[in-house]
Scaffold this motif. Structure first.
Motif, PDB file in Angstrom:
ATOM      1  N   UNK A 101      -3.253  11.452  15.673  1.00  0.00           N
ATOM      2  CA  UNK A 101      -4.612  11.769  16.141  1.00  0.00           C
ATOM      3  C   UNK A 101      -5.291  10.521  16.702  1.00  0.00           C
ATOM      4  N   UNK A 102      -5.054   9.399  16.035  1.00  0.00           N
ATOM      5  CA  UNK A 102      -5.623   8.134  16.520  1.00  0.00           C
ATOM      6  C   UNK A 102      -5.082   7.829  17.921  1.00  0.00           C
ATOM      7  N   UNK A 103      -3.775   8.004  18.094  1.00  0.00           N
ATOM      8  CA  UNK A 103      -3.135   7.759  19.399  1.00  0.00           C
ATOM      9  C   UNK A 103      -3.722   8.683  20.470  1.00  0.00           C
ATOM     10  N   UNK A 104      -3.926   9.955  20.120  1.00  0.00           N
ATOM     11  CA  UNK A 104      -4.517  10.912  21.075  1.00  0.00           C
ATOM     12  C   UNK A 104      -5.905  10.465  21.523  1.00  0.00           C
ATOM     13  N   UNK A 105      -6.701  10.005  20.554  1.00  0.00           N
ATOM     14  CA  UNK A 105      -8.067   9.588  20.876  1.00  0.00           C
ATOM     15  C   UNK A 105      -8.070   8.352  21.780  1.00  0.00           C
ATOM     16  N   UNK A 106      -7.105   7.446  21.552  1.00  0.00           N
ATOM     17  CA  UNK A 106      -7.014   6.246  22.409  1.00  0.00           C
ATOM     18  C   UNK A 106      -6.630   6.668  23.825  1.00  0.00           C
ATOM     19  N   UNK A 107      -5.676   7.604  23.908  1.00  0.00           N
ATOM     20  CA  UNK A 107      -5.201   8.067  25.218  1.00  0.00           C
ATOM     21  C   UNK A 107      -6.355   8.704  25.993  1.00  0.00           C
ATOM     22  N   UNK A 108      -7.139   9.525  25.297  1.00  0.00           N
ATOM     23  CA  UNK A 108      -8.206  10.258  25.968  1.00  0.00           C
ATOM     24  C   UNK A 108      -9.405   9.391  26.330  1.00  0.00           C
ATOM     25  N   UNK A 109      -9.555   8.246  25.647  1.00  0.00           N
ATOM     26  CA  UNK A 109     -10.724   7.413  25.938  1.00  0.00           C
ATOM     27  C   UNK A 109     -10.346   6.176  26.748  1.00  0.00           C
TER      28      UNK A 109
END
Ligand SMILES: [Zn+2]
Length: 322
Positions: A302-310
């Motif tokens: 989830x942390x990785x997803x949030x970094x990707x999206x931001x």
């Protein structure tokens, strides 16, 4: 809204500590998973936390560990890849050796949990450009193998001091165990990196901003053996510094944070193993209460997803590699 932070546990088994330490008997793969896994799962459930467990492929391949490992996935936690053989000199492997290592780990884990791993943490924070390349080729979404710290040479000296029976060859392999001084110059910030044309998130194991001393739970527990209140104060200041410097922290747990010397007599030589399990659990509980008070705690994926999206910019691969 609270800042995002992640939480993971490297499920290092008894044998992998014995192997790194150079102790006889590791190669029969002695395990404490049946003791530690239920304890950790109950602890996380009480606190309503979902985290990422990095699993060693060799453990997943052993019949006796099946139910413990399957129970982690069944409880809804993410399963990550922590290599097959848990050799902290993984960064010395060739590309062919790495591909085999990953294939074996992924299939052993998938066999037991039904899940395909998309995240990796190298044993002993080992990472190389080839490791990243193989991860990218295999479709991994993130790597979290870097530990930005200046004190690695001291940790290495500790191991040597404690292992008088180690041969020169073993010593040579372990020399690179805890990285070089230059590891300390790596950024603490989770970010996107581009490897062989693919974007991947790189999430360092957070260290104390600027001074880069460790802040993982095992280190805090070690400090607490001198002064519990000083250890917690150090942790609070570290997290305040993360907020002040814009670092989304990623905190790391280990099985030994939940085990006493009584639970694993072979590992009595580790710092903090003279504490009882309930003393440790009380401390971990307090440290995590501080963490969840200030941050929204999520899994590594989830942390990785949030970094990707931001993320707006992607750093070149060299930024992530020692
Ligand atoms: Zn490990």
């Amino acid at each position: 809204m609270k800042t995002i932070a992640s939480l993971s546990l490297d499920l290092d088994n008894k044998w992998s500590y014995m192997k790194t330490h150079g102790d006889a008997g590791w190669d029969s793969f002695p395990s404490y998973l049946e003791i530690v896994v239920p304890r950790v799962l109950a602890f996380l459930k009480e606190r309503n936390l979902k985290i990422t467990f990095f699993i060693v492929g060799q453990d997943a391949a052993i019949e006796n560990n099946r139910s413990a490992i399957a129970s982690i996935a069944a409880a809804g936690h993410e399963i990550g890849n922590h290599s097959f053989n848990h050799e902290p000199w993984l960064h010395l492997y060739t590309k062919a050796e790495l591909t085999e290592e990953f294939e074996k780990t992924e299939s052993a884990i998938e066999n037991v949990t039904g899940k395909r791993t998309v995240g990796f943490r190298g044993p002993g924070y080992s990472l190389s450009p080839t490791v990243l390349e193989v991860l990218a080729e295999r479709g991994y979404e993130y790597d979290c193998s870097t530990l930005p710290t200046y004190i690695a040479p001291l940790a290495r000296a500790y191991y040597f001091f404690k292992s008088p029976t180690m041969t020169d060859e073993e010593r040579e392999k372990r020399k690179k165990l805890f990285g070089k001084l230059s590891d300390g110059f790596q950024s603490l910030k989770p970010r996107m990196i581009n490897v062989a044309g693919r974007d991947m998130a790189e999430i360092p194991v957070t260290t104390f901003p600027i001074i880069k001393t460790p802040i993982h739970l095992s280190y805090l527990l070690y400090l607490s053996t001198f002064s519990r209140s000083a250890a917690l104060a150090y942790w609070r200041v570290a997290l305040a510094m993360c907020r002040a410097t814009g670092v989304q922290p990623s905190l790391l747990l280990h099985p030994l944070d939940f085990l006493s010397g009584k639970d694993a007599p072979e590992l009595k030589f580790f710092p903090g193993m003279n504490m009882t399990a309930s003393e440790k659990l009380a401390f971990v509980s307090e440290a995590l209460a501080i963490y969840t008070k200030h941050f929204d705690v999520v899994t590594m994926r989830e942390h990785a997803d949030l970094i990707r999206n931001s993320s707006v910019a992607t750093e070149p691969q060299t930024q992530a590699v020692r």
